[in-house]
Motif scaffolding. Structure first.
Motif, PDB file in Angstrom:
ATOM      1  N   TRP A  39      -3.338   1.369   3.012  1.00 37.52           N
ATOM      2  CA  TRP A  39      -2.567   0.877   1.857  1.00 37.52           C
ATOM      3  C   TRP A  39      -1.120   1.387   1.943  1.00 37.52           C
ATOM      4  O   TRP A  39      -0.171   0.647   1.705  1.00 37.52           O
ATOM      5  N   GLY A  44       2.282  -0.290  -0.252  1.00 34.84           N
ATOM      6  CA  GLY A  44       1.807  -0.571  -1.602  1.00 34.84           C
ATOM      7  C   GLY A  44       2.049  -2.003  -2.049  1.00 34.84           C
ATOM      8  O   GLY A  44       2.268  -2.905  -1.248  1.00 34.84           O
ATOM      9  N   ARG A  45       1.968  -2.189  -3.375  1.00 36.99           N
ATOM     10  CA  ARG A  45       2.062  -3.562  -3.909  1.00 36.99           C
ATOM     11  C   ARG A  45       3.380  -4.237  -3.581  1.00 36.99           C
ATOM     12  O   ARG A  45       3.435  -5.438  -3.356  1.00 36.99           O
ATOM     13  N   GLU A  46       4.461  -3.450  -3.595  1.00 37.18           N
ATOM     14  CA  GLU A  46       5.767  -4.071  -3.311  1.00 37.18           C
ATOM     15  C   GLU A  46       5.827  -4.552  -1.872  1.00 37.18           C
ATOM     16  O   GLU A  46       6.341  -5.635  -1.587  1.00 37.18           O
ATOM     17  N   VAL A  48       3.252  -5.382   0.014  1.00 40.36           N
ATOM     18  CA  VAL A  48       2.357  -6.540   0.153  1.00 40.36           C
ATOM     19  C   VAL A  48       3.045  -7.792  -0.397  1.00 40.36           C
ATOM     20  O   VAL A  48       2.962  -8.878   0.190  1.00 40.36           O
ATOM     21  N   GLY A  49       3.766  -7.637  -1.509  1.00 43.31           N
ATOM     22  CA  GLY A  49       4.514  -8.773  -2.070  1.00 43.31           C
ATOM     23  C   GLY A  49       5.540  -9.310  -1.080  1.00 43.31           C
ATOM     24  O   GLY A  49       5.677 -10.529  -0.908  1.00 43.31           O
ATOM     25  N   ARG A  82      -0.897 -12.713  -3.019  1.00 41.22           N
ATOM     26  CA  ARG A  82      -0.580 -11.294  -3.303  1.00 41.22           C
ATOM     27  C   ARG A  82      -1.840 -10.574  -3.766  1.00 41.22           C
ATOM     28  O   ARG A  82      -2.155  -9.481  -3.298  1.00 41.22           O
ATOM     29  N   GLU A  83      -2.558 -11.208  -4.704  1.00 41.19           N
ATOM     30  CA  GLU A  83      -3.796 -10.598  -5.214  1.00 41.19           C
ATOM     31  C   GLU A  83      -4.801 -10.426  -4.079  1.00 41.19           C
ATOM     32  O   GLU A  83      -5.451  -9.387  -3.977  1.00 41.19           O
ATOM     33  N   CYS A  86      -3.730  -7.701  -1.575  1.00 37.79           N
ATOM     34  CA  CYS A  86      -3.820  -6.394  -2.250  1.00 37.79           C
ATOM     35  C   CYS A  86      -5.276  -5.996  -2.414  1.00 37.79           C
ATOM     36  O   CYS A  86      -5.650  -4.841  -2.183  1.00 37.79           O
ATOM     37  N   HIS A  87      -6.115  -6.950  -2.781  1.00 37.65           N
ATOM     38  CA  HIS A  87      -7.549  -6.664  -2.949  1.00 37.65           C
ATOM     39  C   HIS A  87      -8.165  -6.222  -1.617  1.00 37.65           C
ATOM     40  O   HIS A  87      -8.823  -5.186  -1.541  1.00 37.65           O
ATOM     41  N   GLY A  91      -5.860  -2.091  -2.462  1.00 40.80           N
ATOM     42  CA  GLY A  91      -4.832  -1.726  -3.449  1.00 40.80           C
ATOM     43  C   GLY A  91      -5.310  -1.789  -4.886  1.00 40.80           C
ATOM     44  O   GLY A  91      -4.530  -1.534  -5.812  1.00 40.80           O
ATOM     45  N   CYS A  93      -6.334  -4.449  -6.660  1.00 42.21           N
ATOM     46  CA  CYS A  93      -6.061  -5.681  -7.421  1.00 42.21           C
ATOM     47  C   CYS A  93      -7.347  -6.506  -7.507  1.00 42.21           C
ATOM     48  O   CYS A  93      -8.160  -6.477  -6.588  1.00 42.21           O
TER      49      CYS A  93
END
Ligand code: HEM
Length: 152
Positions: A39, A44-46, A48-49, A82-83, A86-87, A91, A93
């Motif tokens: 991860w 992180g999420r940013e 992955v975005g 994104r979801e 992340c999943h 992450g 999500c």
């Protein structure tokens, strides 16, 4: 105030509605990889975005597969991808999109299209500075999904 809100809503690109379906993380087609190091490798999420946006931007410019994406709701695609990523990458999500089979049915995706999409994903992960071994762990998780995406 109301005017400001109305302007803001206008500025946010809207999604088109889709036919109802049961929402479940099981629709993601695999279970999450639970490894905090992986991860972190994706920032992180940013991160992955950025990987998702980079991939969606690239596929639209790739003459091999750009036509497949024309006319689809790319606002929704970016959100659920994104979801999904992340999943799968652990992450935390939830994935709210459709199953891989339902999302790609009647699209006529061929094995070569799958290869082209993966190349665009690799370029996007490289641009994000995701180490090669972390890229490959993610790709190995996605690989079995080809049987629900590719039509023969
Ligand atoms: C393992 C590989 C793939 C994964 C994980 C994946 C993932 C997804 C996800 C999560 C969605 C959104 C589902 C939803 O809207 O509920 C989607 C939709 C879509 N995918 Fe894929 N995909 C893959 C391969 C491909 C390939 C190879 C193509 C074409 C070259 C493609 C083209 C599309 C298009 C056009 C949509 C929009 C569908 C619609 O608007 O109804 N995908 N994909």
């Amino acid at each position: 105030m109301i005017l400001a809100l109305a302007l803001l809503l206008q500025a946010v690109p809207a999604e088109e509605p889709v036919d109802p379906y049961p929402v479940s993380n099981a629709n993601a087609g695999t279970t999450p990889i639970r490894d905090p190091a992986l991860w972190r490798a994706f920032h992180g999420r940013e991160g992955v975005g950025r990987v998702v946006d980079g991939m969606v931007d690239r596929v639209q410019k790739d003459p091999r597969i750009a036509d497949i994406f024309k006319g689809h709701d790319l606002v929704r695609l970016r959100r659920v991808l994104r979801e999904h990523f992340c999943h799968v990458l652990g992450g935390g999500c939830d994935y709210t999109g459709r199953t891989m089979r339902d999302a790609h049915k009647d699209m006529g995706v061929q094995q070569a299209d799958m290869g082209a999409l993966i190349e665009n994903l690799q370029a996007s992960m490289r641009a994000e500075g995701v180490p090669f071994h972390a890229q490959n762990r993610f790709l190995a998780k996605l690989a079995p999904m080809r049987r629900d995406v590719v039509q023969r």
